[in-house]
Design an enzyme around this catalytic site. Structure first.
Site, short mmCIF file in Angstrom:
data_model
loop_
_atom_site.label_atom_id
_atom_site.label_comp_id
_atom_site.label_asym_id
_atom_site.label_seq_id
_atom_site.Cartn_x
_atom_site.Cartn_y
_atom_site.Cartn_z
N HIS A 1 0.78 -1.00 -0.22
CA HIS A 1 -0.19 0.04 -0.04
C HIS A 1 0.79 0.72 0.09
O HIS A 1 0.68 2.37 -0.67
CB HIS A 1 -0.67 -0.05 1.33
N ASP B 1 -0.32 -2.88 5.68
CA ASP B 1 0.53 -4.23 4.80
C ASP B 1 1.39 -4.94 5.56
O ASP B 1 1.86 -4.76 6.88
CB ASP B 1 1.87 -2.89 4.32
#
Ligand SMILES: *[C@@H]1O[C@H](CO)[C@@H](O)[C@H](O)[C@H]1NC(C)=O
Ligand SMILES: *[C@@H]1O[C@H](CO)[C@@H](O)[C@H](O)[C@H]1NC(C)=O
Length: 327
Positions: free
Chosen positions: A219, A246
């Site tokens: 991300h 993440d």
């Protein structure tokens, strides 16, 4: 004299207290520190998958490490239940992904949790309900709250409402009850956070949220949090920002400040394999499953990351010189 409506059951009053969106201040929770004042805890994020994707393996290793460290509590950085949070107070996923997985004696401590974006896809209010504590009394999840734990103050922040894209995708349902109108929610939260940070006189200040501020994982950085949170954290000498989102483990340093960015989002599914290019000062990145430990004293904070086999794969520490208070 007479009640217009039947007297409220105490659980109902508690429930109202927890879900009513308007507070003058962030809720405060006190955690009694050990006698020597030190604080040890584990951090895990992005975990609730009924044991799958190595969640059980990570849980076992957390239990072993918890034993060694004599934990004060566990921190969950959100995305507690996949794929869409829990459906309600009776959703078996709560027990299947939490109670039945983190079974070690050393993990029978308070769990302090925030919501992740996947939790908002289900019944977000259910996860915040104190009624869940009747099923597993370790559970404590709020959108945003302050944890006073002696040597450190923790500021748990609801980051999902900050992220623009969740308000832009019509295809997916999010449970925004208590969040809308969004602008007002964010403004109040930032004001409350700033007040709480300014007031805090703890030796260490730690902010916890689901979304990363800095990340080289799938991300990546969260621009919204860089803009809204970083100035507050830096101005108030926050030592570390801890997140999940993440599905990896990482340690990133700031370029011009002592603020550290620590990701512990490896509680289950991982190995995404798409690491980003970044000019961040990345000290450590691991794309697989695992968790983090933190040990805090007056003068030192040590943190370490472990993989699904319990191997310590990275560790570091921050020190502060001893203060000599005038007596
Ligand atoms: C479980 O962990 C091992 C060791 O890191 C890894 O090789 C394996 O791919 C993992 N399984 C899943 C489903 O992620
Ligand atoms: C939706 O996306 C557009 C374009 O990416 C952006 O300009 C806009 O601010 C977004 N809207 C919200 C509510 O975040």
């Amino acid at each position: 004299m007479g009640w217009a409506s039947p007297p409220l059951h105490s659980a109902t009053i508690l429930w109202m207290y927890f879900v009513l969106p308007v507070f003058a201040e962030l809720q405060r929770v006190q955690h009694q520190p050990k006698h020597d004042g030190t604080l040890n805890f584990l951090v895990v994020g992005d975990w609730g998958r009924k044991g799958k994707y190595n969640q059980s393996l990570v849980a076992t290793q957390m239990g072993k490490m918890g034993d060694i460290l004599d934990l004060d509590f566990v921190v969950s950085t959100g995305d507690n239940f996949y794929k869409s949070g829990i459906k309600g107070l009776n959703d078996p996923n709560f027990v299947q992904s939490f109670s039945n997985i983190y079974t070690a004696k050393s993990l029978r401590k308070q769990w302090y949790s925030v919501l992740g974006n996947h939790d908002y896809r289900g019944n977000a209010l259910a996860q915040l309900s104190p009624i869940l504590r009747r099923i597993d009394r370790r559970w404590f999840c709020q959108r945003s709250f302050i944890l006073n734990a002696g040597v450190a103050d923790f500021f748990f922040i609801d980051t999902t409402p900050f992220i623009n894209k969740y308000f832009n995708t019509s295809s997916r349902h999010y449970d925004w009850r208590g969040v809308l109108p969004r602008e007002k929610y964010i403004k109040n939260l930032l004001k409350d956070l700033e007040e709480a940070l300014v007031k805090s006189s703890a030796r260490w200040k730690i902010v916890v949220g689901h979304h990363a501020i800095r990340s080289i994982g799938h991300h990546g950085d969260s621009v919204e949090l860089i803009n809204h949170l970083v100035p507050l954290l830096k101005a108030n000498n926050v030592d570390m920002y801890i997140n999940g989102h993440d599905h990896c483990l990482q340690h990133i340093s700031s370029i011009n400040s002592p603020l550290l960015y620590l990701t512990s989002g490896g509680g289950s599914k991982a190995w995404r394999g798409d690491v980003k290019e970044s000019d961040s000062d990345v000290k450590f990145f691991y794309d697989g499953q695992g968790f983090m430990s933190v040990q805090i004293t007056e003068t030192e904070t040590k943190f370490a990351f472990y993989n699904a086999f319990g191997d310590r794969i990275h560790h570091s520490r921050v020190t502060k010189s001893t203060m000599h208070p005038v007596s």
